[in-house]
Design an enzyme around this catalytic site. Structure first.
Site, PDB file in Angstrom:
ATOM      1  N   GLU A 278      33.770  36.343  47.240  1.00 27.80           N
ATOM      2  CA  GLU A 278      34.906  36.889  47.969  1.00 27.80           C
ATOM      3  C   GLU A 278      34.401  37.521  49.250  1.00 27.80           C
ATOM      4  OE1 GLU A 278      38.781  39.772  47.105  1.00 27.80           O
ATOM      5  OE2 GLU A 278      37.315  39.408  45.523  1.00 27.80           O
TER       6      GLU A 278
ATOM      7  N   HIS B   6      43.642  38.212  44.988  1.00 26.93           N
ATOM      8  CA  HIS B   6      43.023  39.408  44.423  1.00 26.93           C
ATOM      9  C   HIS B   6      43.855  40.647  44.749  1.00 26.93           C
ATOM     10  CE1 HIS B   6      38.935  41.400  43.187  1.00 26.93           C
ATOM     11  NE2 HIS B   6      39.956  41.711  42.386  1.00 26.93           N
TER      12      HIS B   6
END
Length: 334
Positions: free
Chosen positions: A274, A298
Site C-alpha cells: 500500500e 482501505h
C-alpha cells in the site's frame, strides 16, 4: 517551553480530531510531517519531540527511532490499530513504549466486513456498473436465473476473534448465519455463547466455511497466511474477505484461486503493498473473475467516530506520560 509532538500523516486530520479537553493536545507545539516524507526529513523535523504519532502504514525503522531517542523521544503511538510498520523491538531496546489505538476501529471495520460479505455474494460492483452501462435487464435476468446466496444461508468462518472479529460476530447475529472462529487463544464458553460462535481448528474452519473473513494482526506467523494451501482448503464456491491487512494474503495465490473459479469471489478492503500498484495480480484478473470481486480503498476504519476515538487515545497516552502514568495499550512491553 511547550512539549513538542511529531505528527506524521494528514495535518488536516490531526487538527480536525484534536481533543480540546486534553491539555497536551492544546498546549503542545505540533510538528507536522507528511506521510510521504523521507526518513531524513522525519528525523530532522522530529529532533527534540518527546512524542510521535504516525499514520499506521508509515514505516518507522530502527535508524529513525535511534536518532529520535537520542534527541529525547519518549513514546511512539500508531494513529491506528496496526503497528506492524513500526520497529517495536528497536523502540523497546531504547526504552520507548509503542502504543496503538486498540479497539478504536472495531465497529467501523466490522460494518465494512459485513458490507463486503454482502457485496461479494451479490456481485455488487459488477451490478452497479451494469446499471450505469444500460445493461440492467440483461444482468437482472442472469441474476434471476442463477440466484445468489443469502448471508443467512452461509457458514462464516472468522480467522481471529479480537476486537474486530468479536464485533463482526455480533453484527452477524441478526442475519442468522452459522458462525465459527479460530484464534490462537480460544475464548471461554460464556463468550462463545454470547457471540453465538463455535471454535474450530484452522484447517477445519477453512474446510467448513462458505465465507472466510480475516481478523488477525500481521506477525511473522501470519504474514502471507492466506496462500495456496490456505485457499485450497476453502470449499469451491467460497468467498474470502479481508479487512485486516493486505500482508496476510498472498496476492498471486488469491488471483489464481479466483481466476480458476475455485473461489466464488472476494471482498477486499486492503491489498499489499500500500499504496496499491496497478500491477497487483488481484487487479489484473480477467473480467469474468473480477465480476465477483469487490474492492474498497482501505477505508474500513475511516469513520469519523473511529478517528475521534483514536485521536483521543493518542493524546491521552501522551498526557499519561507527562503525568507520570504508564500509557494504555503498550504493544512492545516497555
Amino acid at each position: 517551553m511547550p512539549t513538542r509532538v511529531l505528527l506524521v500523516g494528514g495535518r488536516e486530520r490531526y487538527l480536525r480530531y484534536l481533543p480540546t479537553d486534553v491539555p497536551v493536545a492544546m498546549e503542545s507545539e505540533k510538528v507536522f510531517v507528511s506521510r510521504d516524507a523521507s526518513e531524513d526529513e522525519v528525523v530532522g523535523r522530529g529532533r527534540g519531540c518527546e512524542f510521535m504519532s504516525v499514520d499506521a502504514i508509515v514505516p518507522v525503522r530502527a535508524s529513525v527511532i535511534d536518532e529520535l531517542a537520542d534527541a529525547g523521544l519518549r513514546l511512539i503511538h500508531s494513529e491506528g490499530v496496526a503497528y506492524n510498520a513500526i520497529d517495536v523491538e528497536a523502540a523497546a531496546r531504547r526504552g520507548i513504549p509503542v502504543c496503538n489505538c486498540k479497539g478504536a476501529n472495531a465497529s467501523a471495520v466490522a460494518e465494512q466486513t459485513v458490507m463486503l460479505m454482502l457485496a461479494a455474494l451479490r456481485d455488487a460492483a459488477f451490478c452497479d456498473a451494469a446499471v450505469r452501462d444500460g445493461r440492467q435487464m440483461q444482468v437482472k435476468e442472469q441474476m434471476m436465473l442463477r440466484g445468489y446466496r443469502e448471508l443467512a444461508d452461509c457458514r462464516v468462518g472468522l480467522v481471529g476473534l479480537g476486537d474486530i472479529g468479536t464485533q463482526v460476530a455480533r453484527h452477524l447475529q441478526p442475519f442468522g448465519c452459522e458462525v465459527a472462529y479460530w484464534s490462537r487463544h480460544r475464548r471461554n464458553e460464556g463468550t462463545e455463547r454470547e457471540l453465538g460462535v463455535r471454535y474450530l481448528p484452522l484447517d477445519e474452519l477453512l474446510a467448513q466455511s462458505d465465507i472466510v473473513s480475516l481478523h488477525v494482526a500481521v506477525t511473522n506467523q501470519t504474514r502471507g497466511m492466506a496462500g495456496e494451501r490456505f485457499l485450497s482448503l476453502m470449499p469451491e464456491d467460497s468467498i474470502l474477505v479481508n479487512t485486516a491487512r493486505g500482508e496476510l494474503v498472498d496476492n498471486h495465490a488469491l488471483a489464481v484461486a479466483l481466476e480458476s473459479g475455485h473461489l466464488a469471489g472476494a471482498g477486499i478492503d486492503t491489498l499489499a503493498p500500500e499504496p496499491v500498484t496497478c500491477d497487483n495480480p488481484v487487479l489484473r484478473l480477467s473480467p469474468q473473475a473480477m465480476r465477483h470481486v469487490v474492492l474498497s480503498p482501505h477505508i474500513g476504519g475511516n469513520s469519523a467516530g473511529c478517528f475521534r476515538r483514536a485521536h483521543r487515545m493518542v493524546w491521552e497516552s501522551f498526557q499519561d506520560v507527562l503525568d507520570g502514568r504508564r500509557p494504555q495499550f503498550v504493544v512492545n512491553g516497555v
